[in-house]
Design a protein around this motif. Structure first.
Motif, mmCIF file in Angstrom:
data_model
loop_
_atom_site.group_PDB
_atom_site.id
_atom_site.type_symbol
_atom_site.label_atom_id
_atom_site.label_comp_id
_atom_site.label_asym_id
_atom_site.label_seq_id
_atom_site.Cartn_x
_atom_site.Cartn_y
_atom_site.Cartn_z
ATOM 1 N N ILE A 90 0.953 -1.175 0.227
ATOM 2 C CA ILE A 90 -0.148 -0.059 0.124
ATOM 3 C C ILE A 90 0.995 1.130 0.035
ATOM 4 N N PRO A 91 0.427 2.225 -0.845
ATOM 5 C CA PRO A 91 1.453 3.519 -0.874
ATOM 6 C C PRO A 91 1.497 4.185 0.388
ATOM 7 N N ALA A 92 2.596 4.646 1.034
ATOM 8 C CA ALA A 92 2.614 5.005 2.333
ATOM 9 C C ALA A 92 1.777 6.287 2.619
ATOM 10 N N GLU A 93 1.657 6.976 1.403
ATOM 11 C CA GLU A 93 1.051 8.097 1.740
ATOM 12 C C GLU A 93 -0.744 8.150 1.783
ATOM 13 N N GLN A 94 -0.999 6.845 1.148
ATOM 14 C CA GLN A 94 -2.270 6.479 1.443
ATOM 15 C C GLN A 94 -2.809 6.357 2.624
ATOM 16 N N LYS B 254 -12.943 3.783 2.822
ATOM 17 C CA LYS B 254 -13.373 3.032 1.389
ATOM 18 C C LYS B 254 -12.019 3.194 0.575
ATOM 19 N N SER B 255 -11.007 3.929 0.750
ATOM 20 C CA SER B 255 -10.048 4.064 -0.086
ATOM 21 C C SER B 255 -8.885 2.865 0.213
ATOM 22 N N ILE B 256 -9.027 2.315 1.604
ATOM 23 C CA ILE B 256 -8.176 1.417 1.867
ATOM 24 C C ILE B 256 -8.791 -0.203 1.490
ATOM 25 N N TYR B 257 -10.085 -0.056 1.561
ATOM 26 C CA TYR B 257 -10.958 -1.243 1.170
ATOM 27 C C TYR B 257 -10.360 -2.340 0.155
ATOM 28 N N PRO B 258 -9.945 -1.637 -0.728
ATOM 29 C CA PRO B 258 -9.337 -2.337 -2.120
ATOM 30 C C PRO B 258 -8.208 -3.248 -1.836
ATOM 31 N N LEU C 150 -22.393 2.906 -12.732
ATOM 32 C CA LEU C 150 -21.805 2.621 -11.756
ATOM 33 C C LEU C 150 -22.376 3.217 -10.144
ATOM 34 N N VAL C 151 -21.620 2.787 -9.152
ATOM 35 C CA VAL C 151 -22.032 3.293 -7.901
ATOM 36 C C VAL C 151 -20.857 4.206 -7.705
ATOM 37 N N VAL C 152 -20.853 5.147 -7.287
ATOM 38 C CA VAL C 152 -19.677 6.070 -6.596
ATOM 39 C C VAL C 152 -19.807 6.465 -5.334
ATOM 40 N N LYS C 153 -18.795 6.259 -4.522
ATOM 41 C CA LYS C 153 -19.021 6.718 -3.016
ATOM 42 C C LYS C 153 -17.862 7.523 -2.675
ATOM 43 N N GLU C 154 -18.291 8.358 -1.690
ATOM 44 C CA GLU C 154 -17.298 9.234 -1.021
ATOM 45 C C GLU C 154 -16.546 8.232 0.068
ATOM 46 N N VAL C 155 -15.101 8.551 -0.166
ATOM 47 C CA VAL C 155 -14.207 7.655 0.469
ATOM 48 C C VAL C 155 -14.671 7.692 2.157
ATOM 49 N N HIS C 156 -14.972 8.978 2.631
ATOM 50 C CA HIS C 156 -15.285 9.089 4.046
ATOM 51 C C HIS C 156 -16.755 9.220 4.305
#
Lengths: 313, 471
Positions: B113-117, B318-322, B362-368
């Motif tokens: 996982i990229p550290a900045e993520q 949600k950005s970490i979920y993948p 598609l379904v688009v979701k806000e990360v937070h």
């Protein structure tokens, strides 16, 4: 027990007791209105009640004139001020909701159902339905008390709940008496007429038969007052309330409550060892006034010693 | 475009699935009036019990019922067994991930996982760096949201590792069903769920700071006007612990106390139902009146355990979920037993291009985002809504993810017109202590509006009892 929890239990019981006593107060007027009295006398009676509740100014802010119906609606249904029965019912339920994990499910369901049912009552009800409302309030209060005594563990939760009940009841009983004594027609000058009026008060407090049994006398204002203040075997009586207050406060005593216990003991001793004639030597209304001030002091001290969120720092 | 969604009770030919045969036979024998009457009975009971949730934004203090459907969602034993194994595996990996990123950060060093993520994520709490939590457990309670894809396979839609809610409805729904239809439970082996509070209390006690012999556990609630207040009060009562608000606690010399009628009493474990941001005004949001000043310091000193731990939000973002399937491989050296839903990260230019080309599908979701707010469901949206989202994505692509529009499985549901299929999901609750426990089933949420895919109670969703049948 959390101080906040004790606070909610205390106020839950106070509001419930207040709702019931308001209903009894209104009931007394309802019954009085059936007696052959001059319309002015009826209004003066309502006026005295509003004064004894400290709500006369508030009432006049909202209403141009005093009528029995307006006074009834104001005290029973008005959701705009916190003193009405419907607001007391809601406040009791809100406090119960905050501690629904501490009270039993049966208690919570009873209080919640009372609140849900209360939505059915409002000032657009026909006058004939109002008696039913009063009976409903009394019934729900009886039921809640029964459920509480039948299901709640004998621990602090019950003690704080009872402290709330009895401080409120002592306050309300003295207010009822005060209102009657303040009523210009109620000062012992029209004995026969007053006998029926004081009998009405006793009936509203469910104490008429008891009066007959324990006093064995015709109804007269002083004897009624003496009974409601001094008897320690009468559940509505002030002496009885102080017995209960003292016992329950003793059960929850903590490091900082010694002075509060002393004061409740002192107040109780007046009724336990005092003579009615001497206590009221300066006039019954004066005594009632002073007593209420002492109750307020006691209430403030209970809040400070047990219910306030103090961290001992 | 899409085929008929998978139905939990009926197969493609409209016949009951084998594990539902008994129930369907029984259901067919019931007179419709009886079901109407039972539903009314359930509503009246929920009202009287005060099992309500507060609605935000309308009149403050408004309380509503979450609609309860009297038709259960039924899972056969073999399906549940597989799912349970997959969920436990996932929670083990997520927990290892949280421990890792607050200690050695091996997963970042390995470049998975990229550290900045992680380090730049608002849910990452630098305050947690180097703190050792009792038992190494961060997510004591997790809710893993499960849906079926078009082929009927279970996959994870979302992880909830902060303050997952809904378990009280799982428990109350079961009580309600047993009250309404006792005859059914007498004839069928439905796995019980009632032990949830016992397991939770046991786990919470087991993570008390060293030295607490008879630990005091409290449940910290934002108060009676919080939407989940019923649940807080319910769980505290079921576990026999104090339900406290921030004002009931204070910290002196890095030790947490509660204010009682007999003076201060030490607190060892705080099961908090308040977000990290509001926990401690000295450490996080200074304007929070819900929290306890000094709590973080006491926590860092090891004098109190907070469950869930502070900083778990970075793992259910949600950005970490993948990356969760990768976590399973990295920490456990196992293949994931339940899959993720395919997910595009819009901060990646090539994935963004694909998504922008296909927004209507598609379904688009806000990360937070949470609670079904801040999302776009392409097929159910107007052109204008889609364009509005397109502009938002272009302005801040890193704030969004996209997924295919899932059919979500359906279950027969009792609605005004009778029985009709409605979309559902499933939130099993996972308890981590000395071992990981999943109470059989979980909370099934149902989108009551015809065709709707949004199951959130804040947006017209209801709930069903969830039955896992005995083997």
């Amino acid at each position: 027990m959390l101080s906040r929890t004790a606070d909610h239990l205390y106020w839950m019981s106070r509001y419930l007791e207040r709702a019931e006593n308001m209903a009894r107060m209104i009931d007394a007027h309802h019954r009085l209105s059936l007696l052959p009295r001059a319309p002015e006398a009826v209004l003066q009676g309502w006026q005295a009640t509003l004064v004894s509740l400290g709500m006369d100014d508030l009432f006049l802010e909202q209403h141009a004139t005093l009528t029995p119906l307006a006074a009834f609606d104001f005290l029973a249904f008005d959701r705009e001020h916190s003193g009405s029965i419907l607001r007391c019912v809601r406040a009791a339920r809100e406090n119960a909701r905050a501690v629904r994990g501490t009270i039993t499910s049966d208690m919570w369901e009873t209080l919640n159902t009372t609140y849900l049912e209360s939505h059915a009552f409002n000032s657009s009800m026909p006058e004939s339905g109002r008696g039913e409302f009063i009976e409903w309030v009394k019934y729900r209060a009886h039921l809640t008390r029964g459920v509480t005594s039948g299901t709640l563990l004998r621990d602090e939760a019950l003690y704080f709940s009872r402290i709330g009940t009895f401080i409120e009841r002592a306050d309300n009983t003295t207010r009822l008496l005060e209102a009657r004594w303040r009523d210009p027609g109620g000062r012992g000058e029209r004995l026969l007429a007053e006998a029926s009026e004081w009998a009405v008060l006793l009936r509203a407090m469910s104490a008429f038969e008891i009066y007959r049994r324990v006093c064995r006398d015709s109804v007269n204002p002083t004897r009624v007052t003496e009974m409601l203040l001094m008897r320690d075997d009468l559940p509505q009586g002030v002496h009885r309330c102080l017995d209960e207050l003292q016992a329950n406060l003793t059960a929850v005593a903590n490091d900082q409550s010694a002075e509060t216990l002393r004061r409740v003991g002192e107040l109780h001793a007046q009724f336990h060892y005092g003579r009615f004639e001497e206590l009221c030597a300066g006039g019954i209304p004066v005594f009632l006034d002073r007593f209420q001030a002492k109750l307020r002091d006691l209430g403030a001290r209970i809040s400070k010693d047990f219910l306030a969120s103090s961290d001992g720092q | 475009m899409r085929g008929r969604p998978y139905d939990e009770m009926l197969d493609a030919g409209g016949s009951p699935r084998p594990h539902c045969r008994h129930y369907c036979d029984w259901l067919n024998e019931q007179a419709p009036e009886r079901l109407v009457q039972k539903r009314a009975e359930a509503d009246a009971l929920f009202h009287r019990l005060g099992i309500t949730f507060a609605v935000y934004g309308e009149n403050a203090g408004t309380e509503r019922l979450i609609p309860f459907d009297i038709v259960p969602r039924i899972l056969p034993a073999h399906e549940w067994k597989q799912l349970e194994a997959g969920i436990k595996q996932r929670v083990r990996a997520l927990n290892a991930f949280v421990a890792d990123i607050y200690h050695d950060q091996e997963i970042l060093k390995a470049g998975i996982i990229p550290a900045e993520q992680i380090l730049g994520n608002v849910q990452y709490r630098a305050e947690m760096r180097g703190i050792t939590v009792p038992g190494g457990i961060y997510a004591h309670i997790s809710g893993i949201d499960i849906v079926r894809d078009d082929d009927g396979r279970f996959c994870v839609l979302e992880d909830n590792l902060r303050v997952p809610s809904g378990v009280s409805y799982m428990l109350e729904n079961r009580k309600m069903m047993m009250r309404l239809f006792p005859e059914f439970f007498a004839r069928h082996a439905v796995e019980p769920v009632e032990h949830y509070p016992d397991v939770l209390l046991e786990n919470l006690k087991s993570v008390a700071p060293a030295g607490a012999t008879d630990p005091t556990v409290v449940l910290l609630t934002p108060g009676a006007y919080n939407s989940a207040y019923f649940e807080h009060a319910f769980l505290a009562q079921q576990m026999g612990i104090e339900l406290v608000e921030g004002q009931d606690l204070f910290v002196r010399d890095d030790i947490v106390y509660m204010r009682t009628t007999r003076g201060p009493k030490r607190v060892d474990v705080v099961y908090r139902r308040i977000d990290d941001d509001f926990l401690d005004p000295q450490a996080f949001r200074a304007d929070s009146t819900l929290g306890v000043p000094g709590l973080l310091k006491a926590y860092r000193a090891g004098h109190v355990t907070i469950a869930n731990a502070i900083g778990t939000g970075v793992a259910d973002d949600k950005s970490i979920y993948p990356y969760v399937p990768e976590m399973v491989r990295f920490y456990l050296s196992e293949e994931p037993l339940v899959a993720n839903v395919q997910t595009w990260l819009l901060r990646r230019p090539e994935e963004r291009a694909h998504v922008l080309d296909n927004l209507p599908d598609l379904v688009v979701k806000e990360v937070h985002g949470a609670g079904g707010y801040g999302m776009l469901i392409g097929p159910a949206s107007t052109r204008a809504q889609i364009e509005d989202f397109r502009a938002r994505i272009k302005a801040h692509p890193e704030r969004y993810i996209a997924q295919p529009t899932l059919a979500l499985s359906t279950s027969p549901t009792f609605v005004e017109s009778g029985l009709a299929p409605r979309h559902i999901d499933l939130r099993p609750f996972v308890l981590s202590g000395r071992e990981i426990t999943v109470v059989p089933g979980g909370l099934t949420r149902v989108a009551l509006r015809d065709g709707s895919l949004v199951v959130n109670s804040s947006q017209g969703g209801g709930t069903k009892d969830t039955w896992v049948l005995g083997a």
